[in-house]
Write a protein that holds these residues in place. Structure first.
Motif, PDB file in Angstrom:
ATOM      1  N   ALA A  49      -6.138  -8.702   2.493  1.00 31.24           N
ATOM      2  CA  ALA A  49      -7.385  -7.744   1.550  1.00 31.24           C
ATOM      3  C   ALA A  49      -6.718  -6.706   1.064  1.00 31.24           C
ATOM      4  CB  ALA A  49      -8.620  -7.834   2.902  1.00 31.24           C
ATOM      5  N   LEU A  50      -5.998  -5.682   1.516  1.00 30.69           N
ATOM      6  CA  LEU A  50      -5.322  -4.751   1.275  1.00 30.69           C
ATOM      7  C   LEU A  50      -5.034  -4.605  -0.102  1.00 30.69           C
ATOM      8  CD1 LEU A  50      -2.999  -2.484   4.531  1.00 30.69           C
ATOM      9  CD2 LEU A  50      -5.722  -1.816   2.785  1.00 30.69           C
ATOM     10  N   GLY A  51      -4.176  -5.956  -0.777  1.00 32.52           N
ATOM     11  CA  GLY A  51      -3.944  -6.446  -2.247  1.00 32.52           C
ATOM     12  C   GLY A  51      -2.542  -5.295  -2.611  1.00 32.52           C
ATOM     13  N   TRP A  53       4.796  -4.810   5.963  1.00 33.84           N
ATOM     14  CA  TRP A  53       4.019  -6.274   4.806  1.00 33.84           C
ATOM     15  C   TRP A  53       4.406  -6.233   3.498  1.00 33.84           C
ATOM     16  CZ3 TRP A  53       0.306  -9.102   7.960  1.00 33.84           C
ATOM     17  CH2 TRP A  53       0.438  -8.607   9.411  1.00 33.84           C
ATOM     18  N   VAL A  54       5.657  -6.920   2.892  1.00 29.19           N
ATOM     19  CA  VAL A  54       5.521  -6.646   1.583  1.00 29.19           C
ATOM     20  C   VAL A  54       4.570  -7.982   1.019  1.00 29.19           C
ATOM     21  CG1 VAL A  54       7.431  -7.644  -0.158  1.00 29.19           C
ATOM     22  CG2 VAL A  54       8.120  -6.753   2.120  1.00 29.19           C
ATOM     23  N   ASP A  55       3.299  -7.637   0.144  1.00 25.32           N
ATOM     24  CA  ASP A  55       2.905  -8.691  -0.494  1.00 25.32           C
ATOM     25  C   ASP A  55       1.884  -9.448   0.250  1.00 25.32           C
ATOM     26  OD1 ASP A  55       3.697  -7.617  -2.967  1.00 25.32           O
ATOM     27  OD2 ASP A  55       5.031  -9.606  -3.112  1.00 25.32           O
ATOM     28  N   GLY A  56       1.053  -9.195   1.134  1.00 25.21           N
ATOM     29  CA  GLY A  56      -0.022  -9.546   2.451  1.00 25.21           C
ATOM     30  C   GLY A  56       1.167  -9.977   3.667  1.00 25.21           C
ATOM     31  N   SER A  57       2.738  -9.858   3.427  1.00 21.19           N
ATOM     32  CA  SER A  57       2.910 -10.734   4.646  1.00 21.19           C
ATOM     33  C   SER A  57       4.024  -9.571   5.487  1.00 21.19           C
ATOM     34  CB  SER A  57       3.791 -11.555   4.281  1.00 21.19           C
ATOM     35  OG  SER A  57       5.553 -12.320   5.095  1.00 21.19           O
ATOM     36  N   LEU A  86      -6.637   7.853   3.602  1.00 23.41           N
ATOM     37  CA  LEU A  86      -7.008   7.046   4.375  1.00 23.41           C
ATOM     38  C   LEU A  86      -8.294   6.554   3.588  1.00 23.41           C
ATOM     39  CD1 LEU A  86      -8.367   7.275   8.032  1.00 23.41           C
ATOM     40  CD2 LEU A  86      -9.740   7.131   6.345  1.00 23.41           C
ATOM     41  N   PRO A  87      -8.853   7.154   2.798  1.00 25.83           N
ATOM     42  CA  PRO A  87     -10.439   6.328   2.088  1.00 25.83           C
ATOM     43  C   PRO A  87      -9.502   5.482   0.928  1.00 25.83           C
ATOM     44  CG  PRO A  87     -10.113   8.590   2.246  1.00 25.83           C
ATOM     45  CD  PRO A  87      -9.100   8.825   2.386  1.00 25.83           C
ATOM     46  N   GLY A  88      -8.287   4.648   0.653  1.00 25.05           N
ATOM     47  CA  GLY A  88      -8.103   4.052   0.143  1.00 25.05           C
ATOM     48  C   GLY A  88      -8.184   3.086   1.000  1.00 25.05           C
ATOM     49  N   TRP A  89      -7.438   3.434   2.639  1.00 24.65           N
ATOM     50  CA  TRP A  89      -7.061   1.409   2.930  1.00 24.65           C
ATOM     51  C   TRP A  89      -7.850   1.623   3.914  1.00 24.65           C
ATOM     52  CZ3 TRP A  89      -6.719   2.430   7.976  1.00 24.65           C
ATOM     53  CH2 TRP A  89      -5.941   4.371   8.274  1.00 24.65           C
TER      54      TRP A  89
END
Length: 283
Positions: A234-236, A200-204, A99-102
């Motif tokens: 934005a997570l990238g 989600w794959v590559d933000g989609s 969680l602290p990462g996302w």
């Protein structure tokens, strides 16, 4: 792309039964499938043995049981030694898995949260104080104990430090050696209906399914992803799941983000749909 799945414990040349249909769907789609020894990876010092049967020099996606961040890093290192590149790096896995990462990327679209490093009582109570009063939900960096809701998950009032610590102590006891990182406290928000899992794959967003805990609850037709698309991008991150729930006021909220490689697929969603999502087909 090559799909990596855990082998069966008794029959190591076969895929684990839980992932066998995904392995077969990948083969039907013309994707190579290789088996790894998950138990060896989980032991933390045998990742080189775990990947001993893999062909060298290819790109791979893992679909298997959950790994701690350090275990995944060891797996990636062992794969790299064989010339195999995993789509999700060690750093990306940790950001998706913990969680602290996302949280920073989706703050404002998910319940207010704060966390500790470790399990010190003073740090926990200081984290509670950041909320003033009101109900909270407790977890660690990767998991809650929601099936022990009243004794190890739900904190009725952040201002009642004695009661809050009783919940935290029980949570810590139940998590045992599986405890990851520290205590995470989240503002309790009232939700209605079942959670929805989005892939989600590559933000989609490539796939929308029921949540594995409620596999028979079909996602509603009015699910609106517009508000969360920008924060998820934005997570990238290359491959994540985002679990959503509708708050009482009708707003869709992010409940959880996870690395898609270790997120469970609900029964009722054909394996081929997930493989199609991974290869770029939007459902």
């Amino acid at each position: 792309m090559m799909l990596l799945v855990p082998c069966d414990v008794v029959h190591p040349r076969r895929p684990d039964e839980h992932f066998a249909d995904e392995a077969e769907a990948a083969r039907q789609a013309g994707i190579d499938v290789a088996l790894i020894d998950h138990d060896a990876v989980a032991r933390g010092n045998a990742a080189d043995v775990a990947v001993g049967r893999l062909p060298e020099g290819t790109d791979a996606v893992y679909r298997g049981w959950m790994l701690r961040s350090e275990q995944y890093a060891a797996l990636v290192h062992a794969l790299a030694d064989r010339g195999v590149t995993v789509r999700t790096t060690s750093e990306q896995y940790q950001r998706a898995h913990e969680l602290p990462g996302w949280y920073p990327a989706v703050e404002g679209h998910t319940p207010k949260s704060t966390w500790t490093a470790g399990d010190d009582r003073g740090d926990f109570l200081h984290a509670c104080a950041a909320f003033g009063a009101g109900p909270l939900v407790l977890r660690d960096y990767t998991k809650s104990m929601k099936h022990y809701w009243h004794e190890a998950c739900f904190v009725p009032d952040a201002a009642d430090s004695a009661a809050a610590w009783r919940v935290a102590s029980r949570f810590r006891q139940l998590r045992g050696d599986d405890y990851v990182g520290g205590f995470v406290l989240r503002r309790f928000e009232p939700f209605v209906g079942a959670e929805v899992r989005t892939w989600w794959v590559d933000g989609s967003c490539r796939l929308i399914t029921a949540h594995p805990d409620t596999p028979d609850d079909t996602p509603p037709d009015d699910l609106d992803l517009e508000a969360v698309e920008a924060p998820v991008r934005a997570l990238g991150l290359p491959f994540v799941t985002v679990d959503l729930a509708r708050r009482e006021d009708g707003r869709w909220r992010i409940v959880e983000v996870g690395d898609g490689q270790v997120s469970d697929r609900p029964r009722g969603t054909p394996a081929a749909e997930l493989i199609d999502a991974l290869t770029g087909e939007k459902n």
